[in-house]
Design an enzyme around this catalytic site. Structure first.
Site, PDB file in Angstrom:
ATOM      1  N   CYS A  47      -1.975   8.843   2.454  1.00  0.00           N
ATOM      2  CA  CYS A  47      -1.673   8.442   1.082  1.00  0.00           C
ATOM      3  C   CYS A  47      -2.804   8.817   0.140  1.00  0.00           C
ATOM      4  CB  CYS A  47      -1.385   6.945   1.012  1.00  0.00           C
ATOM      5  SG  CYS A  47      -2.693   5.902   1.673  1.00  0.00           S
ATOM      6  N   GLU A 101       0.881  -1.169   0.000  1.00  0.00           N
ATOM      7  CA  GLU A 101       0.000   0.000   0.000  1.00  0.00           C
ATOM      8  C   GLU A 101       0.917   1.217   0.000  1.00  0.00           C
ATOM      9  OE1 GLU A 101      -3.284   2.573   2.423  1.00  0.00           O
ATOM     10  OE2 GLU A 101      -2.107   1.063   3.479  1.00  0.00           O
TER      11      GLU A 101
END
Length: 434
Positions: free
Chosen positions: A287, A253
């Site tokens: 993110c 990720e």
């Protein structure tokens, strides 16, 4: 909460606190005021070996336990986390610099994940499939891989821990968690809670340390068949290559350079609200944060002015009345200031922010004012790299097609958003955004 913290954060291996075999420690510095909160174990490959050995010894017995029973143990941990939600949130807030309110909400999400994964113990289904061969019945059974190596980011530390640990455990795997060097205390308080549960010793092990010194040995370890990593794209590439050399399974990720398109028919008040939240909440250390705002030329000046005025009103600090806190450390702060200065030197205009905040409240902290920049091209350095901070760039675009071209013109591909009243345009966006 400070008086309850350990002076030294040790590794937690085989259910015991263990000093690092390197004999080294590093300081965890508060991003809010620059004080040292604790010293954490600066582990090396020998510490990783010890943790993997403990996990390997415990894994077979844990895997042999019925999945529903594993779920009961995780459910117990979830309840203990719920009973200690305030204490966990206090630690998260202290070492990340975010407000207690935000840390408390994050901890609630982590607890919800724990309860959900506990329930998966009763939904641990296999499958039967058809076949053209008489008297044959293929059956698919789910089996654990063994020891999972888990590497997390600092930005939502307790949530990041539970997102990785509980899925691994409910499937019958043991785990070695390499805590982020920026949030060792969150991993420490999590270990205290798990230690009070019925989880067999060695099923979960937590190692502190620097990424290159402790994280990479875990990635390369031959007895760890699966690596799950959350962090930057650059480090993610290194993880993928290192694991691939031994044919390890990898989950990544990674970062984002996420676009938000504001169309000429958008509700500008609503768009302003969501740009602020997406770009600056958690100091932009997400993110999925919006860092590129693509605005139709016909409304560019109006929306830019509205957005700048709203940004200037944001409150910066670590209280529940503040909108965002500091970035995680001085290195991150200097990195972002460097990007901003280079953009200015290339001709960009900083509309607001762009500097380390000054004054008694911010003097020793890592506070960057929420920053909006215009006058950069889609191919400039600041447009092409994730900063992981409270910085967003504005780009005028001619129309919908131009907006999609700019939005898709990036090596990243994590999240994207559009503000429009046109339902067909919104659906077309979901089809064409990459």
């Amino acid at each position: 909460m400070k008086d309850k913290l350990p002076g030294k954060v040790l590794n937690w291996i085989g259910g015991e606190d263990v000093a690092p075999r390197t004999g080294k420690f590093f300081q965890k510095i508060s991003p809010h005021d620059g004080t040292c909160l604790a010293e954490a174990a600066q582990s090396g490959s020998d510490d990783i070996d010890a943790a993997v050995t403990a996990a390997t010894r415990a894994q077979a017995q844990w895997a042999a336990m019925p999945s529903a029973k594993r779920g009961e143990i995780i459910f117990d941990i979830a309840q203990r986390m719920q009973n200690n939600q305030r204490e966990i949130a206090e630690v998260v807030a202290l070492e990340t610099g975010k407000s207690f309110k935000e840390a408390f909400g994050e901890t609630g999400g982590a607890i919800a994940q724990a309860f959900f994964m506990a329930g998966e113990g009763t939904r641990f289904f296999g499958r039967t499939v058809g076949t053209s061969v008489p008297n044959r019945q293929p059956i698919i059974i789910r089996e654990p891989l063994g020891v999972c190596g888990l590497l997390i980011s600092f930005n939502t530390p307790i949530a990041n821990i539970t997102w990785k640990v509980f899925p691994a455990l409910i499937c019958g795997n043991a785990a070695v968690l390499k805590s982020s060097e920026d949030t060792p205390l969150t991993a420490w308080i999590f270990s205290r809670i798990v230690a009070e549960s019925a989880l067999p010793k060695g099923v979960l092990n937590i190692v502190q340390g620097i990424g290159a010194e402790a994280g990479m040995p875990l990635v390369k370890h031959s007895q760890v068949p699966l690596i799950s990593f959350t962090g930057s794209s650059n480090v993610g590439r290194q993880v993928a290559v290192a694991a691939a050399e031994r044919l390890g399974k990898v989950f990544l990720e990674l970062g984002g350079k996420n676009p938000m398109i504001v169309c000429d028919d958008a509700d500008l008040d609503n768009a302003t609200k969501w740009v602020l939240l997406s770009s600056f909440s958690n100091a932009g250390q997400r993110c999925a944060a919006t860092s590129r705002v693509l605005i139709f030329e016909s409304i560019y000046e109006k929306f830019r002015n509205q957005l700048v005025e709203a940004t200037k009103k944001l409150k910066v600090g670590n209280t529940d009345e503040d909108d965002l806190g500091p970035v995680i450390n001085a290195r991150s702060l200097q990195n972002q200031l460097g990007y901003i200065q280079r953009a200015k030197a290339a001709g960009a205009t900083v509309l607001t922010g762009g500097e380390k905040l000054s004054g008694p409240k911010y003097e020793n902290g890592c506070y960057l004012g929420p920053t909006l920049i215009e006058g950069v091209t889609p191919t400039d350095e600041i447009s092409c790299n994730e900063l992981f901070g409270p910085v967003a760039c504005l780009y005028p675009v001619k129309d919908f097609n131009h907006a999609l071209e700019v939005a898709n013109g990036t090596q990243y591909g994590l999240t994207a958003a559009i503000h429009t009243r046109n339902y067909n345009r919104a659906l077309e966006f979901t089809r064409r955004i990459q």
